[in-house]
Design an enzyme around this catalytic site. Structure first.
Site, PDB file in Angstrom:
ATOM      1  N   ASP A  10      30.146  27.891 -14.347  1.00 15.64           N
ATOM      2  CA  ASP A  10      29.617  28.520 -15.567  1.00 15.64           C
ATOM      3  C   ASP A  10      28.914  29.970 -15.325  1.00 15.64           C
ATOM      4  OD1 ASP A  10      28.904  27.311 -18.357  1.00 15.64           O
ATOM      5  OD2 ASP A  10      27.047  28.388 -17.897  1.00 15.64           O
ATOM      6  N   HIS A  19      32.640  19.389 -18.883  1.00  9.36           N
ATOM      7  CA  HIS A  19      32.143  20.737 -18.213  1.00  9.36           C
ATOM      8  C   HIS A  19      31.590  20.587 -16.732  1.00  9.36           C
ATOM      9  CE1 HIS A  19      31.332  24.875 -18.193  1.00  9.36           C
ATOM     10  NE2 HIS A  19      30.066  24.865 -18.235  1.00  9.36           N
TER      11      HIS A  19
END
Length: 292
Positions: A105, A273
């Site tokens: 991320d 994610h």
């Protein structure tokens, strides 16, 4: 949440104080977490990775137990260029010349900026569930704008997002974790509490809004300058992406990354994610194979 023989220390450098966890033995591997988390994200893969590598896991500036300097009008303080300088300074402080690097991320954005800005320092780079910032903004359409609303919201002029989030930070950040995980129950509740705890400090909310403001402004300029110059990363790149998150937003993450590096491979993992927490065995095996 890390093995008992891991060490935690506070390191002052580049105008900030970073909380850093280290452990393991072997070639150095620096791991950079993303939003809205901390270095705790690595707790499930660290025991396996530590069998092969000397791990360095900082909280990025403005996150976790690291310090959160105030933002500035140009958003330089929270640009990935400045965060990358933190990591280079940390490596220098630890006596590490060249190192492997992985980032999830926002940590992945710090990672590719570090590779581009500091050629020769990174042996291999693993980007986990992202595409570069310039491409995110260029590819933004209605569906992406809705699903990644936080990019625009957090980048709004201060203090609007800070004030809104500050009314109920647990609700806001927990909702993001829930949206992005395939099943939030797959995250360790103790880890989730660590992630939420940082937002009891308004300075961390402001810092991470500044992170996104930098992404909407100066970081696009940095990326565009590299694109215009034809710059590419000087090391092999592994892209780990989730079928339940990034694949919904990037039709071909490998094709996008091949604009930025000549040696790119990738592995899709069936999860949300938070790959290193949701599928730690698959993630650790992929990273060991790549970095070894």
């Amino acid at each position: 949440m890390f093995p008992a023989d891991f060490k935690q220390q506070m390191v002052v450098l580049n105008g900030v104080e970073l909380n850093v966890v280290t452990g393991g033995s072997g070639p150095p591997l620096i791991l950079l977490h993303g939003f809205p988390q901390t270095s705790v994200i690595w707790h499930r893969v660290a025991p396996e990775l530590a069998r092969h590598f000397s791990l360095v896991m900082p909280d990025l500036r403005g996150y976790g137990d690291s310090s959160a300097p105030p933002g500035d009008p140009e958003h330089i303080n929270y640009s990935k260029r400045e965060m990358a300088k933190d990591i280079i300074a940390l490596a220098d402080r630890l006596g590490i010349d060249r190192f492997a690097l992985a980032g999830h991320d926002r940590g992945g954005r710090v990672g590719y900026r570090l590779v581009l800005d500091h050629p020769g320092r990174v042996t291999k780079f693993c980007a986990i569930d992202i595409i570069p910032t310039l491409d995110v903004w260029q590819d933004m359409d209605t569906a992406a704008a809705v699903s990644t609303f936080h990019w625009s919201f957090l980048a709004a002029t201060t203090p609007l997002p800070e004030d809104i989030i500050g009314q109920n930070p647990d609700l806001f950040y927990h909702s993001l974790l829930q949206r992005w995980a395939a099943d939030i129950a797959r995250l360790d509740p103790a880890a989730v509490e660590v992630y939420l705890e940082q937002y009891r400090d308004p300075r961390k909310i402001h810092a991470q809004c500044e992170d996104y403001r930098a992404g909407a402004t100066v970081e696009r300029q940095y990326d565009q300058a590299n694109r215009d110059a034809g710059d590419q990363m000087d090391c092999p790149v592994l892209v780990l992406w989730s079928t339940g998150y990034l694949s919904d937003k990037a039709s071909s993450p490998l094709a996008t990354w091949r604009k930025w590096a000549t040696d790119v491979t990738g592995i899709a993992i069936d999860c949300g994610h938070f790959i290193v927490e949701e599928e730690p065995r698959l993630a650790a095996d992929a990273m060991v194979d790549f970095f070894a």
